[in-house]
Design an enzyme around this catalytic site. Structure first.
Site, PDB file in Angstrom:
ATOM      1  N   ASP A   1       0.864  -1.093   0.137  1.00 50.55           N
ATOM      2  CA  ASP A   1      -0.017   0.086   0.068  1.00 50.55           C
ATOM      3  C   ASP A   1       0.965   1.216  -0.019  1.00 50.55           C
ATOM      4  O   ASP A   1       1.705   1.560   1.166  1.00 50.55           O
ATOM      5  CB  ASP A   1      -0.763  -0.100   1.305  1.00 50.55           C
ATOM      6  CG  ASP A   1      -1.756   1.313   1.167  1.00 50.55           C
ATOM      7  OD1 ASP A   1      -2.477   1.716   0.491  1.00 50.55           O
ATOM      8  OD2 ASP A   1      -1.657   1.988   2.331  1.00 50.55           O
TER       9      ASP A   1
ATOM     10  N   ASP B   1      -6.875   3.509  -1.458  1.00 50.50           N
ATOM     11  CA  ASP B   1      -6.541   2.935   0.038  1.00 50.50           C
ATOM     12  C   ASP B   1      -8.011   3.134   0.497  1.00 50.50           C
ATOM     13  O   ASP B   1      -8.240   2.258   1.614  1.00 50.50           O
ATOM     14  CB  ASP B   1      -5.679   3.968   0.746  1.00 50.50           C
ATOM     15  CG  ASP B   1      -5.984   5.282   0.420  1.00 50.50           C
ATOM     16  OD1 ASP B   1      -6.895   5.544  -0.578  1.00 50.50           O
ATOM     17  OD2 ASP B   1      -5.703   6.189   1.545  1.00 50.50           O
TER      18      ASP B   1
ATOM     19  N   ASP C   1      -9.385   6.537   8.536  1.00 52.00           N
ATOM     20  CA  ASP C   1      -7.751   6.306   8.454  1.00 52.00           C
ATOM     21  C   ASP C   1      -7.103   7.216   8.854  1.00 52.00           C
ATOM     22  O   ASP C   1      -7.165   8.435   7.736  1.00 52.00           O
ATOM     23  CB  ASP C   1      -7.707   5.791   6.816  1.00 52.00           C
ATOM     24  CG  ASP C   1      -6.557   5.467   6.399  1.00 52.00           C
ATOM     25  OD1 ASP C   1      -5.366   5.359   7.379  1.00 52.00           O
ATOM     26  OD2 ASP C   1      -6.179   4.822   5.483  1.00 52.00           O
TER      27      ASP C   1
END
Length: 257
Positions: free
Chosen positions: A6, A109, A129
């Site tokens: 990621d 994401d 997040d």
């Protein structure tokens, strides 16, 4: 083994899975100027340190919010792991309906996190997040991605305060013992930490109101590098799941093989 990557604006988070088990995970600084060879050699060293063999990696999946590093990571994967990577983007099977005005605008994401969170906790739910930006995502009872909100990350605010003022110093992001502080460093820390707790809780509270037609929110899940710092003071966050993004990449990979 499956290598999941990621690529964020601040960090690249990586993990190695053997079937459904996460064997190791790492976090390295995102460097847009680093070449595919530099990333590849760095990963070779990391693998060697942990007793892993790059040749055991049979597949790679990548999500990225840094377009300039996409080719770099793909080239690294092909040269150092002999794998053409699966990339999270248009056309990939996520198993999630994206109800955004333009689905292509949603960061990879955010989708990866939503897929993992819905798989683990059910819906409706909210994911927060804590990265370079703080993203808030809502998922419906049926597992549809509904959208959310984006705010500047706490590090961005800290840097802006330091750069745009003449006398305020750069501070470490730690939680002070109280809100009313008696020195400048602690006062800045108080404003940043407790200010962001208020921001996060207020947005979550409003999102819950808008999600009420979906039923009671099953979970508010926090992830990202600074999740623990804010979530520990939040009244609205239910669970911290640091590996949410890596788990989402594994799930999406399985849905595409």
């Amino acid at each position: 083994m499956l290598l999941v990557i990621d690529v964020g604006n601040t960090n690249v988070v990586l993990g190695v899975y053997k079937e459904n088990k996460l064997l190791n995970d790492w976090r390295i600084a995102t460097d847009k100027d680093r070449t595919s060879d530099e990333y590849g050699l760095l990963l070779e060293q990391i693998f060697k340190y942990h007793g892993l063999c790059p040749s055991d990696v049979k597949d790679v999946i990548i999500s990225s919010v840094v377009p300039t590093l996409m080719y770099t990571m793909e080239a690294m994967s092909i040269k150092y792991f002999q794998c053409t990577p699966l990339t999270v983007g248009p056309g990939i099977k996520t198993g999630m309906n994206i109800k955004y005005d333009n689905p292509k605008e949603v960061g990879a994401d955010r989708i990866v996190n939503a897929v993992a969170a819905y798989e683990k906790y059910g819906g409706p739910l909210i994911i927060v997040d804590f990265g370079t930006a703080i993203t808030f995502c809502a998922v419906s009872k049926e597992g549809d991605y509904l959208g959310g909100a984006i705010a500047p990350g706490i590090k961005i605010s800290s840097e802006a305060l330091f750069l745009r003022t003449a006398k305020l110093p750069k501070v470490e992001l730690v939680k002070p013992e109280r809100v009313i502080c008696k020195n400048t460093v602690s006062s800045i820390q108080s404003g940043l930490i407790y200010g962001y707790v208020g921001l996060v809780d207020n947005i979550i509270e409003r999102m819950k109101e808008e999600l009420s037609r979906e039923g009671k929110v099953k979970a508010v899940v926090a992830t990202g590098g600074l999740a623990s710092l804010i979530a520990s003071e939040s009244k609205e966050i239910d669970v911290i799941d640091k590996m949410l993004t890596l788990e989402g990449l594994r799930i999406i990979y399985e849905r595409n093989v």
